[in-house]
Design a protein around this motif. Structure first.
Motif, short mmCIF file in Angstrom:
data_model
loop_
_atom_site.label_atom_id
_atom_site.label_comp_id
_atom_site.label_asym_id
_atom_site.label_seq_id
_atom_site.Cartn_x
_atom_site.Cartn_y
_atom_site.Cartn_z
N LEU A 134 0.85 -1.19 0.00
CA LEU A 134 0.00 0.00 0.00
C LEU A 134 0.88 1.24 0.00
N VAL A 135 0.68 2.12 -0.98
CA VAL A 135 1.46 3.35 -1.13
C VAL A 135 0.56 4.54 -0.81
N GLN A 136 0.99 5.39 0.12
CA GLN A 136 0.28 6.63 0.45
C GLN A 136 0.88 7.74 -0.41
N GLY A 137 0.15 8.13 -1.46
CA GLY A 137 0.67 9.10 -2.41
C GLY A 137 0.31 10.53 -2.07
N ALA A 138 0.52 11.41 -3.05
CA ALA A 138 0.26 12.84 -2.88
C ALA A 138 -1.25 13.10 -2.86
N GLY A 139 -1.66 14.07 -2.04
CA GLY A 139 -3.07 14.47 -1.99
C GLY A 139 -4.00 13.39 -1.47
N GLY A 140 -3.50 12.49 -0.62
CA GLY A 140 -4.34 11.44 -0.07
C GLY A 140 -4.57 10.26 -0.98
N ILE A 141 -3.84 10.16 -2.09
CA ILE A 141 -3.99 9.02 -3.01
C ILE A 141 -3.44 7.77 -2.34
N ARG A 142 -4.19 6.68 -2.44
CA ARG A 142 -3.74 5.39 -1.93
C ARG A 142 -3.75 4.39 -3.08
N LYS A 166 -13.78 -4.11 -4.22
CA LYS A 166 -13.83 -3.82 -2.79
C LYS A 166 -12.80 -2.76 -2.41
N ALA A 167 -11.60 -2.84 -2.98
CA ALA A 167 -10.57 -1.84 -2.69
C ALA A 167 -10.98 -0.46 -3.21
N ALA A 168 -11.50 -0.41 -4.45
CA ALA A 168 -11.91 0.88 -5.02
C ALA A 168 -13.07 1.48 -4.25
N LYS A 169 -13.94 0.65 -3.73
CA LYS A 169 -15.10 1.14 -2.96
C LYS A 169 -14.66 1.84 -1.69
N HIS A 170 -13.52 1.45 -1.13
CA HIS A 170 -13.04 2.03 0.13
C HIS A 170 -11.84 2.94 -0.09
N GLY A 171 -11.72 3.53 -1.28
CA GLY A 171 -10.75 4.59 -1.52
C GLY A 171 -9.35 4.13 -1.85
N ILE A 172 -9.15 2.88 -2.23
CA ILE A 172 -7.83 2.37 -2.61
C ILE A 172 -7.85 2.08 -4.10
N THR A 173 -6.96 2.73 -4.83
CA THR A 173 -6.88 2.50 -6.27
C THR A 173 -6.15 1.18 -6.52
N PRO A 174 -6.84 0.17 -7.07
CA PRO A 174 -6.18 -1.12 -7.29
C PRO A 174 -5.22 -1.07 -8.46
#
Length: 441
Positions: A134-142, A166-174
């Protein structure tokens, strides 16, 4: 547990992810087999004598692993008899898988982002999302990187599609990465692919190329000048279309730019099929304008002055200070270099007289410091009007070919007025303007 079961007595394979177990011609097959298995259990028949074997990893490895059926919370399951058979289905991370995870973390941390492997993200009181890296990117991107080098199902709660949604639904870009070519053609998520490489090559800091999954979008008008066939009709429809073109990208750059929001996932609908791939953020904005019906013009490179609406010529200058002029009488402007004058003034010499000519008048003496006498006024000669011979000598251009016509009106390179005509270089130009400005016109 396993999703694929082999029935030894019936000699058929059962797919528990499907309602009909993969046998549409045999309705009620699950109910029949489940009742028969429960009947054997009530009579104390050993599991090894019920005829059900693991048809997944165990059967591929040549291991006979006996199973029994059960229903729990309305879900169909096939359970292994022995714990060691069940442990065989727990995937062990390969060296290549670990090398990818370590490389993603190293590149992300070096670029100033937070990253960690085997991260569990809580999405409920009793539910979580397990992410390889899991990478925490710029501007809150995950960005949730999933390295898939082994077999992965298409359907079911643990399939690639279900986990990505499921990941995209909870704010994680797969972001799913693999080295298998068959996964690159699937559209259940945004796949990227590299070549099949050993772990020590993946782990080192050299260039690792992504050969599939990244695209450059080509926006083009469907006219006679188009390079692609019309995707909707057999003729030219005059509309704008989008063609994704494969582009290679380095894996490290992909990790950095996805975390920075410069490379983003898109879904491109073409016919009845949805294509999922990665593009630049600029291409995604242009694709959104195209899908919304807003005009999308081709990007103009600022270095190409021929596409700019002004009257200046894009040709290189013809005058050179150091270039000699072959014939100064042709009308070209001769640029002469400055010559330093001597400190002592030269004595005037008598002008040369041509035989039979009237002698020239003596020069008017000029005193030191006195102003120069005014020169006699000479009226400028009237401009010469072009005659019929000049107009006949003008070169006429033959632009009757369809290559000189475009459905899009753009500014003329000479007069800046809109025109649909194009010259031999494809630059907007009126025919008359080109004939006037052509050499020798």
């Amino acid at each position: 547990m396993a999703n694929i079961v082999w029935h030894e007595k019936l000699r058929i394979e059962l797919d528990l992810t499907r309602d009909d177990l993969g046998w549409e011609s045999k309705p009620g097959l699950w109910e029949l087999l489940y009742q028969w298995d429960r009947l054997h259990a009530d009579r104390g028949v050993p599991v090894s004598q019920r005829g059900l074997q693991c048809g997944g990893i165990c059967r591929e490895a040549g291991v006979v692993a006996w199973m029994y059926l059960r229903e729990r919370n309305g879900r169909r399951e096939a359970v292994h008899e022995r714990a060691e058979d069940e442990a065989r289905h727990q995937a062990v991370l390969s060296d290549e898988h670990k090398a990818y995870q370590e490389r993603i973390v190293r590149v992300s941390v070096t670029d100033g982002h937070r990253a960690d492997s085997e991260v569990r993200t809580a999405v409920g009181p009793r539910s979580w999302i397990q992410t390889d890296t899991l990478v925490q990117g710029a501007g809150g991107i995950r960005i949730g990187w999933e390295i898939q080098l082994s077999s992965a199902g298409r359907e079911g709660p643990r399939s690639v599609k279900a986990r990505a949604q499921k990941a995209a639904k909870h704010g994680i870009t797969p972001a799913w990465h693999t080295d298998r070519s068959d996964y690159a053609s699937r559209s259940d998520t945004h796949w990227t692919r590299s070549d099949n490489l050993p772990a020590h090559v993946i782990a080192k800091s050299g260039d690792l190329r992504v050969v599939s999954g990244f695209r450059a979008l080509d926006f083009w008008r469907c006219d006679v000048r188009a390079l692609y066939p019309c995707p909707d009709t057999s003729n030219r429809c005059g509309k704008w279309h989008v063609t994704p073109k494969p582009r290679d990208v380095f894996f490290d750059d992909l990790v950095r730019q996805t975390a920075a929001g410069l490379i983003v996932p898109v879904e491109h609908q073409r016919g009845s099929k949805t294509h999922r791939f990665w593009v630049t953020d600029t291409d995604r904005e242009r694709l959104e304008d195209h899908n919304a019906g807003r005009p999308v013009l081709p990007a103009v490179e600022p270095q190409d002055e021929r596409e700019l609406p002004h009257r200046a010529s894009h040709r290189p200058p013809t005058c050179r200070l150091s270039a000699p002029v072959a014939d100064p009488t042709v009308g070209a402007h001769v640029v002469r270099t400055a010559v330093a004058l001597p400190s002592v003034p030269l004595q005037p010499s008598a002008p040369a007289q041509r035989v039979g000519a009237w002698p020239s008048p003596p020069p008017i003496p000029v005193q030191q410091g006195a102003p120069c006498p005014p020169s006699p006024a000479v009226e400028p000669a009237a401009p010469r009007q072009p005659g019929p011979a000049d107009r006949a000598a003008r070169r006429l251009l033959d632009w009757r070919s369809s290559d000189h016509w475009s459905s899009e009106a753009r500014p003329c390179r000479y007069c800046s007025r809109a025109t649909n005509l194009r010259d031999e270089n494809g630059t907007p130009s009126h025919k008359t303007c080109a004939e006037k400005e052509a050499p020798g016109a």
